[in-house]
Design a protein around this motif. Structure first.
Motif, PDB file in Angstrom:
ATOM      1  N   TYR A  12      -7.873 -31.576  50.558  1.00 50.91           N
ATOM      2  CA  TYR A  12      -9.063 -32.285  51.030  1.00 50.91           C
ATOM      3  C   TYR A  12      -8.746 -33.180  52.226  1.00 50.91           C
ATOM      4  O   TYR A  12      -7.712 -33.852  52.258  1.00 50.91           O
ATOM      5  N   TYR A  13      -9.665 -33.184  53.196  1.00 56.24           N
ATOM      6  CA  TYR A  13      -9.504 -34.072  54.348  1.00 56.24           C
ATOM      7  C   TYR A  13      -9.589 -35.510  53.877  1.00 56.24           C
ATOM      8  O   TYR A  13     -10.467 -35.842  53.063  1.00 56.24           O
ATOM      9  N   VAL A  14      -8.748 -36.336  54.470  1.00 54.06           N
ATOM     10  CA  VAL A  14      -8.752 -37.741  54.048  1.00 54.06           C
ATOM     11  C   VAL A  14      -9.563 -38.609  55.012  1.00 54.06           C
ATOM     12  O   VAL A  14      -9.296 -39.798  55.150  1.00 54.06           O
ATOM     13  N   GLY A  21     -18.632 -32.431  45.622  1.00 56.88           N
ATOM     14  CA  GLY A  21     -18.207 -31.107  46.102  1.00 56.88           C
ATOM     15  C   GLY A  21     -16.714 -30.907  45.906  1.00 56.88           C
ATOM     16  O   GLY A  21     -16.251 -29.824  45.528  1.00 56.88           O
ATOM     17  N   HIS A  22     -15.938 -31.967  46.146  1.00 55.70           N
ATOM     18  CA  HIS A  22     -14.488 -31.868  45.941  1.00 55.70           C
ATOM     19  C   HIS A  22     -14.185 -31.720  44.443  1.00 55.70           C
ATOM     20  O   HIS A  22     -13.333 -30.932  44.037  1.00 55.70           O
ATOM     21  N   ALA A  23     -14.901 -32.499  43.649  1.00 59.02           N
ATOM     22  CA  ALA A  23     -14.676 -32.456  42.197  1.00 59.02           C
ATOM     23  C   ALA A  23     -14.936 -31.045  41.665  1.00 59.02           C
ATOM     24  O   ALA A  23     -14.243 -30.565  40.762  1.00 59.02           O
ATOM     25  N   TYR A  24     -15.912 -30.394  42.254  1.00 54.00           N
ATOM     26  CA  TYR A  24     -16.331 -29.054  41.807  1.00 54.00           C
ATOM     27  C   TYR A  24     -15.171 -28.057  41.874  1.00 54.00           C
ATOM     28  O   TYR A  24     -14.821 -27.428  40.872  1.00 54.00           O
ATOM     29  N   THR A  25     -14.586 -27.911  43.068  1.00 54.48           N
ATOM     30  CA  THR A  25     -13.486 -26.934  43.202  1.00 54.48           C
ATOM     31  C   THR A  25     -12.330 -27.318  42.305  1.00 54.48           C
ATOM     32  O   THR A  25     -11.674 -26.460  41.704  1.00 54.48           O
ATOM     33  N   VAL A 227      -4.381 -27.932  63.171  1.00 53.06           N
ATOM     34  CA  VAL A 227      -4.417 -28.483  61.813  1.00 53.06           C
ATOM     35  C   VAL A 227      -4.615 -27.410  60.733  1.00 53.06           C
ATOM     36  O   VAL A 227      -4.133 -27.557  59.606  1.00 53.06           O
ATOM     37  N   TRP A 228      -5.271 -26.313  61.056  1.00 49.70           N
ATOM     38  CA  TRP A 228      -5.458 -25.283  60.018  1.00 49.70           C
ATOM     39  C   TRP A 228      -4.179 -24.498  59.740  1.00 49.70           C
ATOM     40  O   TRP A 228      -3.950 -24.066  58.612  1.00 49.70           O
ATOM     41  N   LEU A 229      -3.347 -24.314  60.772  1.00 55.96           N
ATOM     42  CA  LEU A 229      -2.060 -23.657  60.524  1.00 55.96           C
ATOM     43  C   LEU A 229      -1.228 -24.567  59.619  1.00 55.96           C
ATOM     44  O   LEU A 229      -0.634 -24.131  58.625  1.00 55.96           O
ATOM     45  N   PHE A 266     -10.967 -19.184  57.455  1.00 53.96           N
ATOM     46  CA  PHE A 266      -9.571 -19.629  57.589  1.00 53.96           C
ATOM     47  C   PHE A 266      -8.682 -18.982  56.533  1.00 53.96           C
ATOM     48  O   PHE A 266      -7.566 -18.598  56.812  1.00 53.96           O
ATOM     49  N   HIS A 267      -9.214 -18.888  55.328  1.00 54.62           N
ATOM     50  CA  HIS A 267      -8.393 -18.375  54.219  1.00 54.62           C
ATOM     51  C   HIS A 267      -8.316 -16.857  54.166  1.00 54.62           C
ATOM     52  O   HIS A 267      -7.334 -16.307  53.682  1.00 54.62           O
ATOM     53  N   ALA A 268      -9.369 -16.202  54.607  1.00 56.41           N
ATOM     54  CA  ALA A 268      -9.402 -14.746  54.425  1.00 56.41           C
ATOM     55  C   ALA A 268      -9.061 -13.993  55.716  1.00 56.41           C
ATOM     56  O   ALA A 268      -8.871 -12.789  55.686  1.00 56.41           O
ATOM     57  N   HIS A 289     -16.816 -20.501  46.691  1.00 51.68           N
ATOM     58  CA  HIS A 289     -17.994 -20.957  45.931  1.00 51.68           C
ATOM     59  C   HIS A 289     -19.049 -21.498  46.892  1.00 51.68           C
ATOM     60  O   HIS A 289     -18.788 -21.710  48.071  1.00 51.68           O
ATOM     61  N   GLY A 290     -20.224 -21.731  46.325  1.00 51.37           N
ATOM     62  CA  GLY A 290     -21.334 -22.227  47.146  1.00 51.37           C
ATOM     63  C   GLY A 290     -21.306 -23.740  47.273  1.00 51.37           C
ATOM     64  O   GLY A 290     -20.363 -24.405  46.847  1.00 51.37           O
ATOM     65  N   TRP A 291     -22.355 -24.254  47.860  1.00 52.53           N
ATOM     66  CA  TRP A 291     -22.453 -25.698  48.082  1.00 52.53           C
ATOM     67  C   TRP A 291     -23.517 -26.312  47.203  1.00 52.53           C
ATOM     68  O   TRP A 291     -24.543 -25.701  46.916  1.00 52.53           O
ATOM     69  N   TRP A 292     -23.278 -27.557  46.832  1.00 50.16           N
ATOM     70  CA  TRP A 292     -24.257 -28.325  46.062  1.00 50.16           C
ATOM     71  C   TRP A 292     -25.169 -29.080  47.013  1.00 50.16           C
ATOM     72  O   TRP A 292     -24.690 -29.716  47.963  1.00 50.16           O
TER      73      TRP A 292
HETATM   74  N1  MSP Z   1      -9.116 -29.721  54.715  1.00 46.47           N
HETATM   75  C1  MSP Z   1      -9.939 -28.586  54.662  1.00 46.47           C
HETATM   76  C2  MSP Z   1      -9.378 -27.552  53.704  1.00 46.47           C
HETATM   77  C3  MSP Z   1      -7.980 -27.099  54.008  1.00 46.47           C
HETATM   78  S1  MSP Z   1      -7.392 -25.963  52.838  1.00 46.47           S
HETATM   79  C4  MSP Z   1      -5.976 -25.382  53.445  1.00 46.47           C
HETATM   80  C5  MSP Z   1     -11.340 -28.975  54.220  1.00 46.47           C
HETATM   81  N2  MSP Z   1     -11.455 -30.134  53.581  1.00 46.47           N
HETATM   82  S2  MSP Z   1     -12.823 -30.798  53.115  1.00 46.47           S
HETATM   83  O1  MSP Z   1     -12.436 -31.992  52.436  1.00 46.47           O
HETATM   84  O2  MSP Z   1     -13.718 -30.941  54.216  1.00 46.47           O
HETATM   85  O3  MSP Z   1     -13.539 -29.830  52.165  1.00 46.47           O
HETATM   86  C6  MSP Z   1     -12.927 -29.424  51.004  1.00 46.47           C
HETATM   87  C7  MSP Z   1     -13.812 -28.546  50.175  1.00 46.47           C
HETATM   88  O4  MSP Z   1     -14.972 -29.235  49.759  1.00 46.47           O
HETATM   89  C8  MSP Z   1     -14.280 -27.293  50.903  1.00 46.47           C
HETATM   90  O5  MSP Z   1     -13.967 -26.175  50.100  1.00 46.47           O
HETATM   91  C9  MSP Z   1     -15.780 -27.461  50.990  1.00 46.47           C
HETATM   92  O6  MSP Z   1     -16.441 -26.249  50.866  1.00 46.47           O
HETATM   93  C10 MSP Z   1     -16.049 -28.334  49.781  1.00 46.47           C
HETATM   94  N3  MSP Z   1     -17.315 -29.012  49.869  1.00 46.47           N
HETATM   95  C11 MSP Z   1     -17.728 -29.938  50.788  1.00 46.47           C
HETATM   96  N4  MSP Z   1     -19.031 -30.265  50.528  1.00 46.47           N
HETATM   97  C12 MSP Z   1     -19.481 -29.547  49.472  1.00 46.47           C
HETATM   98  C13 MSP Z   1     -20.682 -29.485  48.743  1.00 46.47           C
HETATM   99  N5  MSP Z   1     -21.753 -30.189  49.072  1.00 46.47           N
HETATM  100  N6  MSP Z   1     -20.713 -28.668  47.664  1.00 46.47           N
HETATM  101  C14 MSP Z   1     -19.622 -27.951  47.251  1.00 46.47           C
HETATM  102  N7  MSP Z   1     -18.487 -27.983  47.909  1.00 46.47           N
HETATM  103  C15 MSP Z   1     -18.406 -28.713  49.071  1.00 46.47           C
HETATM  104  O7  MSP Z   1     -12.262 -28.217  54.449  1.00 46.47           O
END
Ligand code: MSP
Length: 510
Positions: A12-14, A21-25, A227-229, A266-268, A289-292
């Protein structure tokens, strides 16, 4: 035979605090990791934080902080969240750690050695918010500002840059998608990726010179890695790369990378190409997965509707939240988060269906059997319907989870819970005490068998509550995995007095 399994969340980006959304994955990955452990597999579950790049550098600057101090602070929120969500991750990786920088350098050097990288000049559109490059045909323009498909504004970038020969891998990628149909899921995302790759891949800019917050390019300290690499490499860093003799290297290739739909490209595309180019195996699967949305609206800071998972856990409890996130919406589709929907699931499925079933059964065993588990009994015709549902239940749920169909797996398990509720009402064991105590004992034992099975299989979803239920069912701590289900509990096992598993929520207050 013990098999290895490796599941990841995105790192996750800091730039900001964690949201739902983060909690979901993270919860989805945790369920898979726990499910595999229940099967006796050797599991590695990784999560962590993505700390480099322009977006994070800017967030640190806005906070008036040095980037390292800033990332230390925000990364800690994500680490704390693993505790709040009850995650069973085996490692937490930060891209600012030296093990990771070493892995990035090693991967870069390997790519350079294989002539997969060349120095050039990048000129094009870049979205800092997505940390992504876009082609001109992908953009839309409003009020003189150009936007990426994600809605992020783009800026024109022109700077010296190293390139990765991505175009060279186009046919290999298409071939790979064709032969490994399970590589990208769900189907809609797979089609999207295939059509993007078919439309033609350009070489990819993989270094930047206009800012400093990144992993320096080996031998070229004026460049930092894209940053993605850097970020994608985390998945192999944690498995020990570049030390392929490391204990954890056995986990590579990963079984599944769980990601949001916005980061499939990026992943696929990039990730398997980087790996293949460096002579490494690509991951086995990427599931997007989808988005909330929140009460029907996009979650955004400006709307002020960003949901803090810590507050949700405090309000509803961890296990109901975990259950809701994976039950409410098919994994892979977008879904809407509403407190009403959460309260409905919690009240109807957890408190009423499962909680009451457990409470009724266990209270009757307490009251009518002196708290001792009745002996196993033969299955009479009246019991067959219920027991038929248990045949191949594990295999069915296992297959559904291998496809990341969390909502279907829960539905499959709750079909049994509902059937058991019908069964208890029909058999009315409370009425049998005087008329047919033998049958009463048999019915209660059958219900206990079903509850044990259900509680065992639901542990990955609701670890704390299902452990409490298994305690109430008298199942020893070392007999809670899938294999242990083959050994019935001895008759006469003393069961503790039951207590409610779930607290109902007032719908009005929800
Ligand atoms: N740092 C990158 C990922 C690098 S992986 C090698 C990034 N970070 S993020 O913090 O922006 O997002 C992390 C995840 O949160 C992503 O998979 C993104 O799809 C997910 N979500 C962000 N908002 C969301 C919702 N509203 N609902 C569900 N998931 C969401 O991307």
């Amino acid at each position: 035979m013990t098999e290895t399994r490796y599941v990841t969340t995105p790192i996750y980006y800091v730039n900001d605090k964690p949201h739902v959304g983060h909690a979901y994955t993270s919860v989805a990955a945790d369920v898979l990791a726990r499910w595999w452990r229940l099967q006796g597999h050797e599991v590695f579950f990784l999560t962590g934080t993505d700390e480099h790049g322009q977006k994070v550098e800017k967030a640190a600057r806005d906070a008036g902080m040095d980037p390292q101090a800033f990332t230390d602070r925000v990364s800690q929120h994500f680490r704390d969240l693993t505790g709040t969500l009850g995650l069973s991750n085996d490692d937490f990786i930060r891209t600012t750690e030296s093990r990771h920088k070493a892995a990035c350098s090693a991967l870069w050097e390997e790519l350079a050695k294989r002539d997969e990288i060349y120095l050039g000049h990048y000129e094009g559109w870049y979205a800092v918010r997505d940390e992504a490059f876009y082609g001109p045909d992908e953009l839309t323009e409003r009020d003189g500002v150009k936007y990426a498909p994600s809605g992020a504004p783009v800026e024109w970038v022109r700077e010296p840059s190293y390139f990765f020969r991505l175009s060279k891998w186009q046919n290999w990628l298409l071939d790979y998608y064709n032969t490994k149909v399970e590589f990208i899921a769900p189907e809609s995302r797979r089609n999207e990726v295939i059509s993007f790759v078919k439309s033609g891949l350009q070489d990819l800019s993989i270094s930047r010179t206009s800012f400093r917050w990144g992993v320096p390019v080996p031998g070229e300290p004026s460049h930092v890695m894209y940053v993605w690499l850097d970020a994608l490499t985390n998945y192999i860093t944690a498995a020990g790369y570049p030390d392929t003799m490391a204990e954890r290297w056995k986990f590579w290739p990963a079984s599944v990378h769980l990601v949001g739909k916005d980061i499939v490209r990026f992943h696929a595309i990039y990730w398997p190409a980087f790996l293949k180019a460096a002579g490494l195996e690509p991951p086995k699967r990427v599931f997007a997965h989808g988005w909330w949305t929140i009460e029907g609206q996009k979650m955004s800071k400006s709307l002020g509707n960003v949901i803090d998972p810590v507050a949700l856990v405090a309000e509803y409890g961890l296990d109901p939240l975990r259950y809701f996130l994976l039950r409410e919406v098919p994994f892979g589709s977008d879904g809407d988060f509403s407190r009403k929907a959460l309260a409905n699931r919690l009240n109807g499925e957890l408190a009423d269906a499962l909680g009451n079933l457990a409470n009724r059964t266990l209270s009757l065993i307490q009251r009518n059997c002196e708290g001792k588990l009745p002996a196993e009994a033969t299955i009479s015709p009246a019991d067959e319907g219920l027991f038929n549902l248990l045949i191949s239940l594990q295999a069915t749920v296992g297959g559904e989870l291998s496809d990341q169909k969390f909502h279907v797996a829960l539905e499959t398990i709750f079909r049994v819970v509902r059937a058991a509720n019908v069964y208890i009402t029909e058999q009315a064991p409370w009425a049998l005490k005087k008329t047919d105590p033998v049958r009463m004992a048999a019915v209660l034992r059958h219900l206990h068998t079903v509850l044990r099975r259900v509680a065992t299989m639901l542990q990955p979803f609701m670890p704390t509550t299902m452990n409490a239920l298994l305690d109430q069912l008298g199942v020893p701590k070392d007999a809670r995995d899938i294999m242990a289900l083959r050994t019935p509990l001895p008759a006469g096992t003393t069961l503790p007095p039951p207590s409610p598993l779930f607290r109902k929520i007032e719908i009005e207050a929800a």
